[in-house]
Design a protein around this motif. Structure first.
Motif, PDB file in Angstrom:
ATOM      1  N   LEU A   1       0.838  -1.200   0.000  1.00 47.65           N
ATOM      2  CA  LEU A   1       0.000   0.000   0.000  1.00 47.65           C
ATOM      3  C   LEU A   1       0.877   1.256   0.000  1.00 47.65           C
ATOM      4  O   LEU A   1       0.631   2.198  -0.763  1.00 47.65           O
ATOM      5  CB  LEU A   1      -0.913  -0.003   1.231  1.00 47.65           C
ATOM      6  CG  LEU A   1      -1.767   1.254   1.437  1.00 47.65           C
ATOM      7  CD1 LEU A   1      -2.779   1.412   0.317  1.00 47.65           C
ATOM      8  CD2 LEU A   1      -2.467   1.222   2.794  1.00 47.65           C
ATOM      9  N   ALA A   2       1.908   1.265   0.844  1.00 44.44           N
ATOM     10  CA  ALA A   2       2.790   2.431   0.925  1.00 44.44           C
ATOM     11  C   ALA A   2       3.502   2.674  -0.399  1.00 44.44           C
ATOM     12  O   ALA A   2       3.635   3.822  -0.845  1.00 44.44           O
ATOM     13  CB  ALA A   2       3.814   2.232   2.048  1.00 44.44           C
ATOM     14  N   ALA A   3       3.950   1.598  -1.036  1.00 42.60           N
ATOM     15  CA  ALA A   3       4.636   1.745  -2.325  1.00 42.60           C
ATOM     16  C   ALA A   3       3.706   2.344  -3.369  1.00 42.60           C
ATOM     17  O   ALA A   3       4.108   3.200  -4.170  1.00 42.60           O
ATOM     18  CB  ALA A   3       5.157   0.384  -2.789  1.00 42.60           C
ATOM     19  N   GLY A   4       2.432   1.919  -3.383  1.00 41.45           N
ATOM     20  CA  GLY A   4       1.466   2.449  -4.338  1.00 41.45           C
ATOM     21  C   GLY A   4       1.197   3.931  -4.130  1.00 41.45           C
ATOM     22  O   GLY A   4       1.075   4.705  -5.095  1.00 41.45           O
ATOM     23  N   LEU A   5       1.111   4.354  -2.868  1.00 47.10           N
ATOM     24  CA  LEU A   5       0.861   5.769  -2.577  1.00 47.10           C
ATOM     25  C   LEU A   5       2.066   6.626  -2.961  1.00 47.10           C
ATOM     26  O   LEU A   5       1.915   7.737  -3.482  1.00 47.10           O
ATOM     27  CB  LEU A   5       0.531   5.947  -1.087  1.00 47.10           C
ATOM     28  CG  LEU A   5      -0.787   5.313  -0.621  1.00 47.10           C
ATOM     29  CD1 LEU A   5      -0.964   5.492   0.884  1.00 47.10           C
ATOM     30  CD2 LEU A   5      -1.975   5.912  -1.367  1.00 47.10           C
ATOM     31  N   ARG A   6       3.270   6.117  -2.720  1.00 40.55           N
ATOM     32  CA  ARG A   6       4.459   6.856  -3.133  1.00 40.55           C
ATOM     33  C   ARG A   6       4.524   6.978  -4.652  1.00 40.55           C
ATOM     34  O   ARG A   6       4.906   8.018  -5.202  1.00 40.55           O
ATOM     35  CB  ARG A   6       5.722   6.171  -2.607  1.00 40.55           C
ATOM     36  CG  ARG A   6       5.948   6.318  -1.112  1.00 40.55           C
ATOM     37  CD  ARG A   6       7.375   5.931  -0.743  1.00 40.55           C
ATOM     38  NE  ARG A   6       7.685   4.569  -1.123  1.00 40.55           N
ATOM     39  CZ  ARG A   6       7.553   3.510  -0.339  1.00 40.55           C
ATOM     40  NH1 ARG A   6       7.111   3.672   0.904  1.00 40.55           N
ATOM     41  NH2 ARG A   6       7.866   2.294  -0.754  1.00 40.55           N
ATOM     42  N   ALA A   7       4.128   5.911  -5.351  1.00 40.59           N
ATOM     43  CA  ALA A   7       4.171   5.926  -6.820  1.00 40.59           C
ATOM     44  C   ALA A   7       3.204   6.962  -7.384  1.00 40.59           C
ATOM     45  O   ALA A   7       3.417   7.476  -8.490  1.00 40.59           O
ATOM     46  CB  ALA A   7       3.838   4.540  -7.365  1.00 40.59           C
TER      47      ALA A   7
ATOM     48  N   HIS B   1       2.721  10.935  -3.622  1.00 35.85           N
ATOM     49  CA  HIS B   1       2.573  11.417  -2.246  1.00 35.85           C
ATOM     50  C   HIS B   1       3.929  11.410  -1.543  1.00 35.85           C
ATOM     51  O   HIS B   1       4.758  10.529  -1.772  1.00 35.85           O
ATOM     52  CB  HIS B   1       1.572  10.557  -1.480  1.00 35.85           C
ATOM     53  CG  HIS B   1       0.156  10.705  -1.949  1.00 35.85           C
ATOM     54  ND1 HIS B   1      -0.605  11.820  -1.684  1.00 35.85           N
ATOM     55  CD2 HIS B   1      -0.636   9.873  -2.684  1.00 35.85           C
ATOM     56  CE1 HIS B   1      -1.807  11.675  -2.225  1.00 35.85           C
ATOM     57  NE2 HIS B   1      -1.853  10.498  -2.839  1.00 35.85           N
ATOM     58  N   ASP B   2       4.136  12.384  -0.676  1.00 34.28           N
ATOM     59  CA  ASP B   2       5.384  12.498   0.072  1.00 34.28           C
ATOM     60  C   ASP B   2       5.618  11.243   0.915  1.00 34.28           C
ATOM     61  O   ASP B   2       4.707  10.798   1.633  1.00 34.28           O
ATOM     62  CB  ASP B   2       5.323  13.724   0.993  1.00 34.28           C
ATOM     63  CG  ASP B   2       6.554  13.836   1.873  1.00 34.28           C
ATOM     64  OD1 ASP B   2       7.634  14.122   1.339  1.00 34.28           O
ATOM     65  OD2 ASP B   2       6.415  13.602   3.099  1.00 34.28           O
ATOM     66  N   PRO B   3       6.820  10.649   0.817  1.00 34.29           N
ATOM     67  CA  PRO B   3       7.091   9.403   1.561  1.00 34.29           C
ATOM     68  C   PRO B   3       6.857   9.532   3.056  1.00 34.29           C
ATOM     69  O   PRO B   3       6.356   8.595   3.686  1.00 34.29           O
ATOM     70  CB  PRO B   3       8.568   9.131   1.246  1.00 34.29           C
ATOM     71  CG  PRO B   3       8.808   9.794  -0.060  1.00 34.29           C
ATOM     72  CD  PRO B   3       7.954  11.020  -0.053  1.00 34.29           C
ATOM     73  N   GLN B   4       7.213  10.673   3.647  1.00 35.37           N
ATOM     74  CA  GLN B   4       7.015  10.838   5.081  1.00 35.37           C
ATOM     75  C   GLN B   4       5.521  10.886   5.426  1.00 35.37           C
ATOM     76  O   GLN B   4       5.085  10.304   6.422  1.00 35.37           O
ATOM     77  CB  GLN B   4       7.705  12.128   5.535  1.00 35.37           C
ATOM     78  CG  GLN B   4       7.990  12.191   7.025  1.00 35.37           C
ATOM     79  CD  GLN B   4       9.005  11.151   7.432  1.00 35.37           C
ATOM     80  OE1 GLN B   4       9.972  10.918   6.725  1.00 35.37           O
ATOM     81  NE2 GLN B   4       8.770  10.508   8.565  1.00 35.37           N
ATOM     82  N   ALA B   5       4.737  11.574   4.579  1.00 36.75           N
ATOM     83  CA  ALA B   5       3.290  11.639   4.808  1.00 36.75           C
ATOM     84  C   ALA B   5       2.659  10.257   4.648  1.00 36.75           C
ATOM     85  O   ALA B   5       1.749   9.881   5.399  1.00 36.75           O
ATOM     86  CB  ALA B   5       2.651  12.631   3.836  1.00 36.75           C
TER      87      ALA B   5
ATOM     88  N   ASN C   1      -5.119  14.831   9.236  1.00 36.89           N
ATOM     89  CA  ASN C   1      -4.665  14.626   7.861  1.00 36.89           C
ATOM     90  C   ASN C   1      -4.795  13.160   7.442  1.00 36.89           C
ATOM     91  O   ASN C   1      -4.514  12.250   8.230  1.00 36.89           O
ATOM     92  CB  ASN C   1      -3.203  15.055   7.702  1.00 36.89           C
ATOM     93  CG  ASN C   1      -3.031  16.560   7.852  1.00 36.89           C
ATOM     94  OD1 ASN C   1      -3.991  17.313   7.708  1.00 36.89           O
ATOM     95  ND2 ASN C   1      -1.823  16.996   8.153  1.00 36.89           N
ATOM     96  N   ALA C   2      -5.241  12.953   6.201  1.00 37.48           N
ATOM     97  CA  ALA C   2      -5.371  11.603   5.658  1.00 37.48           C
ATOM     98  C   ALA C   2      -5.108  11.665   4.159  1.00 37.48           C
ATOM     99  O   ALA C   2      -5.049  12.749   3.567  1.00 37.48           O
ATOM    100  CB  ALA C   2      -6.762  11.032   5.938  1.00 37.48           C
ATOM    101  N   ILE C   3      -4.925  10.505   3.550  1.00 35.59           N
ATOM    102  CA  ILE C   3      -4.658  10.408   2.115  1.00 35.59           C
ATOM    103  C   ILE C   3      -5.809   9.635   1.472  1.00 35.59           C
ATOM    104  O   ILE C   3      -6.192   8.572   1.982  1.00 35.59           O
ATOM    105  CB  ILE C   3      -3.321   9.683   1.853  1.00 35.59           C
ATOM    106  CG1 ILE C   3      -2.151  10.488   2.449  1.00 35.59           C
ATOM    107  CG2 ILE C   3      -3.098   9.470   0.361  1.00 35.59           C
ATOM    108  CD1 ILE C   3      -0.812   9.790   2.336  1.00 35.59           C
TER     109      ILE C   3
END
Length: 523
Positions: free
Chosen positions: A89-95, A98-102, A175-177
């Motif tokens: 999930l994190a990899a997909g959001l970064r792709a 989205h900011d990696p820290q967020a 805050n949410a994505i």
């Protein structure tokens, strides 16, 4: 039945942690599995159920073949499964940009919501129901999630449900994505796992998956398995404390024998007061005991150390009660572990891991948890450089009884490419004459830990290293410690051979006790 289980949990340690805990009210039986490193299960039977041979067989297994009731899923497997799901999930959001820290902060919040729900801190499956609604209408995910996070920040309502006050830095905003329907479905499937049984000592796998892969090598992010962590924590934290308690318990026992064996009221009172004072002095020492990990990453060493301290306190209370003294309520908490971590997400994750471990331990041992807030901000886990200050001076470490951890590995030849010329030049200047310029990065942690011991600030230290420490410039750092005293194996107290290239060390612990004594653990 619940109260009976709580009472049983509080005495499980005195019963040598049996793998099954059974409570009964003469009409129902509840069999709770209690194996180490397995996901716990509960089997409930009624008297009417005993007409069924399969139900009767479960009771027979309790008495004769308890392994038949052992769950097949381990906590490690559960945690790895969960970590893999969220790494994707994190990899997909970064792709998606989205900011990696967020991303890391957001994923961390989702993980804790799942734990809080399964641990009974979020009532009525609030998080899972929210995901189910959002899966059918993804546009509702963002406003609902922000409402939940906002309520967890300060306490309040999410929809029609009351939400406790969590706080703790993790829920510092709403805050949410936004997630797609597919991603919401992935989170919903992950929520079906039993997150209350996840293993915080394996949370590092989630840490590595949540970090920006491009920065992972720069930060020295790495994962230490539980077996290696225990090889450090056992000789550095547990064994010395238990040895000290053994001596103290012997004195308490003798005082209680004098109190019981006399007819004199004054002698009895004096002996009882002596026993209570001995017990209280040991507890006070435990309550003030501090463990520092000056490169704590996602907090694996801190979690294992906290559980070790809490188990020791629990054992001491039970054994003192058996001698006739009144046990104290457990007071050791997350403030007992101190950390330094340069990456803000890792520092946050360390705080969350420690809090999850604290909540799990209290619930498994039959105690309530702190509330208002449930999570306190752990300022004891600091986000900063462990070697240099922002001004380029030497970074100080907080006072602690022991130091443990797995400092970052980086060869001396790689320092400039990883850290940059300015940082390396500052480091060389600050540690000139103490650490050779060609030494690996880990040697700076070894040197500072040893200096803490020499200064009387720390009693013992245990740090994971690589075999490369036995040669080259690294060897000169180790020899500076060796020259101060006698080298012994921390498990067998047998001398080590240090001639030639025979030093092969992967786990290093050392202490200054009386005459200088250096301990090297593992090989």
């Amino acid at each position: 039945m619940d109260e009976a289980l709580v009472q049983l949990q509080r005495y499980a340690l005195a019963l040598e942690n049996p793998p099954l805990l059974v409570v009964c009210d003469m009409e129902r039986f509840r069999i709770h599995t209690n194996w180490t490193n397995t996901v716990s299960q509960c089997f409930e039977l009624t008297l009417d159920d005993l007409h069924d041979p399969k139900a009767r067989q479960k009771l027979q297994w309790v008495l004769a073949k308890p392994d038949k009731l052992k769950p097949g899923l381990t906590r490690e497997a559960l945690t790895r499964d969960a970590a893999q799901r969220f790494a994707g999930l994190a990899a997909g959001l970064r792709a998606r940009g989205h900011d990696p820290q967020a991303v890391a902060h957001f994923v961390n919040r989702l993980v804790f919501c799942m734990f809080a729900e399964d641990a009974g801190l979020l009532q009525n499956h609030l998080f899972s129901r929210m995901l189910e609604v959002a899966h059918g209408n993804p546009t509702r995910f963002l406003p609902m999630t922000r409402e939940l996070f906002g309520a967890m920040k300060s306490g309040g309502m999410a929809g029609w449900e009351e939400v406790p006050w969590f706080n703790g830095g993790l829920f510092d905003s709403d805050n949410a994505i936004p997630l797609s329907a597919t991603e919401i479905g992935q989170v919903h499937e992950a929520a079906k796992l039993d997150w209350s049984d996840m293993d915080p000592a394996l949370f590092g796998t989630l840490f590595e998956g949540g970090l920006d892969p491009d920065k992972r090598s720069q930060l020295g992010a790495h994962y230490t398995d539980s077996e290696k962590i225990r090889k450090i924590v056992e000789p550095v934290v547990e064994r010395p404390l238990l040895s000290e308690w053994k001596d103290k318990k012997s004195l308490i026992s003798k005082a209680m024998e004098r109190a019981i064996g006399t007819k004199s009221v004054s002698v009895r009172t004096k002996a009882l007061n002596e026993a209570r004072a001995l017990f209280r002095s040991f507890l006070e020492m435990l309550w003030n005991f501090r463990v520092l990990d000056p490169a704590c990453g996602s907090g694996n060493f801190l979690y294992v150390s906290l559980i070790a301290l809490k188990n020791i306190e629990h054992r001491v209370n039970i054994e003192a009660e058996a001698l006739g003294l009144e046990r104290e309520f457990p007071r050791i908490g997350p403030e007992a572990v101190l950390g330094i971590e340069i990456n803000p997400f890792a520092a946050e994750l360390a705080r969350v891991s420690v809090w999850i471990g604290e909540i799990q331990w209290m619930q498994r041992n039959g105690y309530g948890i702190n509330r208002n807030p449930i999570l306190r901000s752990l300022h004891t886990i600091e986000c900063r450089d462990a070697l240099l200050t922002d001004e380029g001076g030497e970074s100080s470490w907080p006072e602690a009884d022991v130091i443990v951890g797995n400092p970052p590995f980086a060869g001396g030849k790689l320092l400039r490419s990883l850290l940059g010329d300015q940082a390396v030049d500052q480091m060389f200047a600050v540690y000139q004459g103490r650490v050779p310029a060609e030494a690996d990065l880990v040697c700076y942690w070894l040197t500072k830990a040893w200096e803490q011991i020499q200064a009387g600030i720390t009693l013992r230290a245990g740090l994971v290293s690589t075999n490369s420490i036995r040669g080259g410039a690294n060897r000169r750092v180790l020899e500076s410690i060796v020259d101060a005293g006698i080298i012994t194996d921390a498990w067998s107290d047998q001398p080590w051979v240090i001639d030639g290239a025979s030093i092969r060390v992967s786990l290093v612990s050392f202490a200054l006790q009386g005459e200088a004594e250096v301990r090297l653990a593992g090989c």
